[in-house]
Design an enzyme around this catalytic site. Sequence first.
Site, PDB file in Angstrom:
ATOM      1  N   PRO A 264       0.831  -1.218   0.000  1.00  0.00           N
ATOM      2  CG  PRO A 264      -0.751  -1.551   1.680  1.00  0.00           C
ATOM      3  CD  PRO A 264       0.545  -2.076   1.157  1.00  0.00           C
ATOM      4  N   GLY A 265       0.422   2.272  -0.724  1.00  0.00           N
ATOM      5  CA  GLY A 265       1.088   3.574  -0.709  1.00  0.00           C
ATOM      6  C   GLY A 265       2.270   3.712  -1.630  1.00  0.00           C
ATOM      7  CB  THR A 266       4.211   1.371  -3.668  1.00  0.00           C
ATOM      8  OG1 THR A 266       3.124   0.537  -4.071  1.00  0.00           O
ATOM      9  CG2 THR A 266       4.864   0.759  -2.443  1.00  0.00           C
ATOM     10  N   GLY A 267       2.183   3.890  -4.954  1.00  0.00           N
ATOM     11  CA  GLY A 267       1.907   4.702  -6.129  1.00  0.00           C
ATOM     12  C   GLY A 267       1.183   3.993  -7.248  1.00  0.00           C
ATOM     13  CE  LYS A 268      -1.119  -1.283  -5.223  1.00  0.00           C
ATOM     14  NZ  LYS A 268      -0.428  -0.823  -4.016  1.00  0.00           N
ATOM     15  CB  THR A 269      -4.251   4.728  -6.985  1.00  0.00           C
ATOM     16  OG1 THR A 269      -4.606   3.513  -6.318  1.00  0.00           O
ATOM     17  CG2 THR A 269      -5.512   5.422  -7.453  1.00  0.00           C
TER      18      THR A 269
ATOM     19  CD  GLU B 291      13.392   2.722  25.033  1.00  0.00           C
ATOM     20  OE1 GLU B 291      14.045   2.492  24.006  1.00  0.00           O
ATOM     21  OE2 GLU B 291      12.262   2.240  25.229  1.00  0.00           O
TER      22      GLU B 291
ATOM     23  CG  HIS C 176      16.245  -1.414  23.200  1.00  0.00           C
ATOM     24  ND1 HIS C 176      16.101  -2.709  22.779  1.00  0.00           N
ATOM     25  CD2 HIS C 176      15.079  -1.084  23.811  1.00  0.00           C
ATOM     26  CE1 HIS C 176      14.902  -3.155  23.123  1.00  0.00           C
ATOM     27  NE2 HIS C 176      14.258  -2.183  23.758  1.00  0.00           N
TER      28      HIS C 176
END
Length: 639
Positions: free
Chosen positions: A231-236, A453, A456
């Site tokens: 999703p969101g990679t630019g297909k549309t 933290e 980590h």
Amino acid sequence: MANEKKPNNFKISPWLIYVIVIAGFIALNYFGGSSFQDTTKISYSKFNEFLNKGQIEKVIIYNKTEGEAFLTKAALKDKSNAKVAKDMLGNVNKGPHYTFDIGNDEVFQNNIEKAKNEGKIKDFDFKAKSNWSELLITLLPFIIIIGLWVLIMRRMSGGAGGGGGQIFNIGKSRAKLFDEKTEVKTTFKDVAGLEGAKEEIQEIVEFLKTPEKYTVLGGKIPKGALLVGPPGTGKTLLAKAVAGEAKVPFFSLSGSDFVEMFVGVGASRVRDLFKQAKDKAPSIIFIDEIDAVGRARGKSNITGGNDERENTLNQLLTEMDGFGTNTHVIVIAATNRADVLDKALLRAGRFDRQIYVDLPDIRERKEIFEVHLAPLKKAEGLDTDFLAKQTPGFSGADIANVCNEAALIAARNNKTAVDKQDFLDAVDRIVGGLEKKNKIVTPEEKRAIAVHEAGHATVSWMLEHAAPLVKVTIVPRGQSLGAAWYLPEERLIVRPEQMLDEMCATMGGRAAEKVMFNKISTGALSDLEKVTKQARAMVTIYGLNDKLGNITYYDSSGQNEYNFSKPYSEETALVIDQEISTLIETEYQRAIKILEENKDKLEQLANILIEKEVIFKDDLETIFGKRPYEIHTEEKESE
């Protein structure tokens, strides 16, 4: 251009017409029947009384049944007639002043003629009266019912403009048409990156524009192109660019537009869509989220024998490459679930080209940033290379969101331009969530978070393949109480030692709590979820476990989700669970060992974190010195 006339967009509502008609009927009833005058009904005997007194000037008889009496001027001045002396507007009432019913018409005629001869009345007349107002009032309820019925039918059929989505047009296509009348401003220049996908799509557009360039060599027009990617990679966006570039009719709709509660509607809409496209050929059809109707048939145990979605898919398959082929109609579809699509849909001849639209790499992210930065008032010297490096794994939609968030943050801080820090804050906001500085955290909890933290940060600093640290914070964001930001290396393949180092760094938080307090807490939930997924992937997907060997239980076709049984035996399931647990525990103990060796530095880092709340890579270099693996890398590059 000043002389150009603006289009008249004034439209008359059907409701307004109905209101005017009804008001007209009411006005006709009241005003058409001389109702401006105040007319009072009297009895026949009362009329005779007025007649004998000589107070009536004129009488008009309608249909020999009803009479209207006009009084003399002298009679109007009498107090007994004061009610009818003036009309509704306060002026002198010119009549008729009284109405009355006639009994025997012959007797009445004799009386009225006698009065005329005696000079008691000046004039009388007999007239035929058609009572239209009463007739219309009688018919008014029927007219209103018919009018409402016509209105409802027009609405249900989509109106004169052809809404196409109502009950009489329910089998019609809902596709939105983009042609020479519809201006679409998006072009391929607006699509950053995606060079391979653009080349494939551009060739389809070129074929429609100049087919002879390809057909002269014997080539055939491709039937369809399937855009696949996260999703969101630019297909549309690519499809919008095709609509902007192609000088041919472009039909755009979503896969869910075919779906309806009525049986056979989806197939009917598919037929209507291809009929419209064929009438306007050459043309392009774009179906977004095609997995809504293109899911593999006969795999779900829930749906019945007459599945509406399957009927729609069958019709789509027939239209794309059935017995009657639609020439010069190209179908472009987009989905992020290609694994669930029906195999018949993916075969050559239907979707000839499957174009994978992947997440952008660092070079493509820079291009995407430049597109989205264009409308922003940005600070001078803003480094797009730096921004691209700070957003690994971001899709085009994420980058657009980063640019927008950065502009909002700059405006919130009353800045005149969006600078580098605004973008960094925007990335933090999107990745970590909104800062919650007012969240009440006790000193004991704050120290535990700082130690977690710092654990980590320490473990990742000491491991060769762990992602380089950017910053560590104990300011609560979203649902997390603290966070460590890393800049992961963009790898195409991942080796076991790299995955193990990442798991070890992830377990560093819980290990630090164990080393410093000899206690553990619930704060490591997201860490445990992450390492469990990684360990399971190593064992069951990538075949990186020695005990199970070179085997995977991953099914790229996505058909496993329909199965109620696992693709392995109970004994193998036990081995998988044991191996996952062993992997995680091994890396946990490794993290504890690293932290025990650097316990003083861990404590020093935690104290700085409690004091500053946010620390960066430079602070770690002050405590630990340069990362040993980075020194080796720099020496190799200098050689």
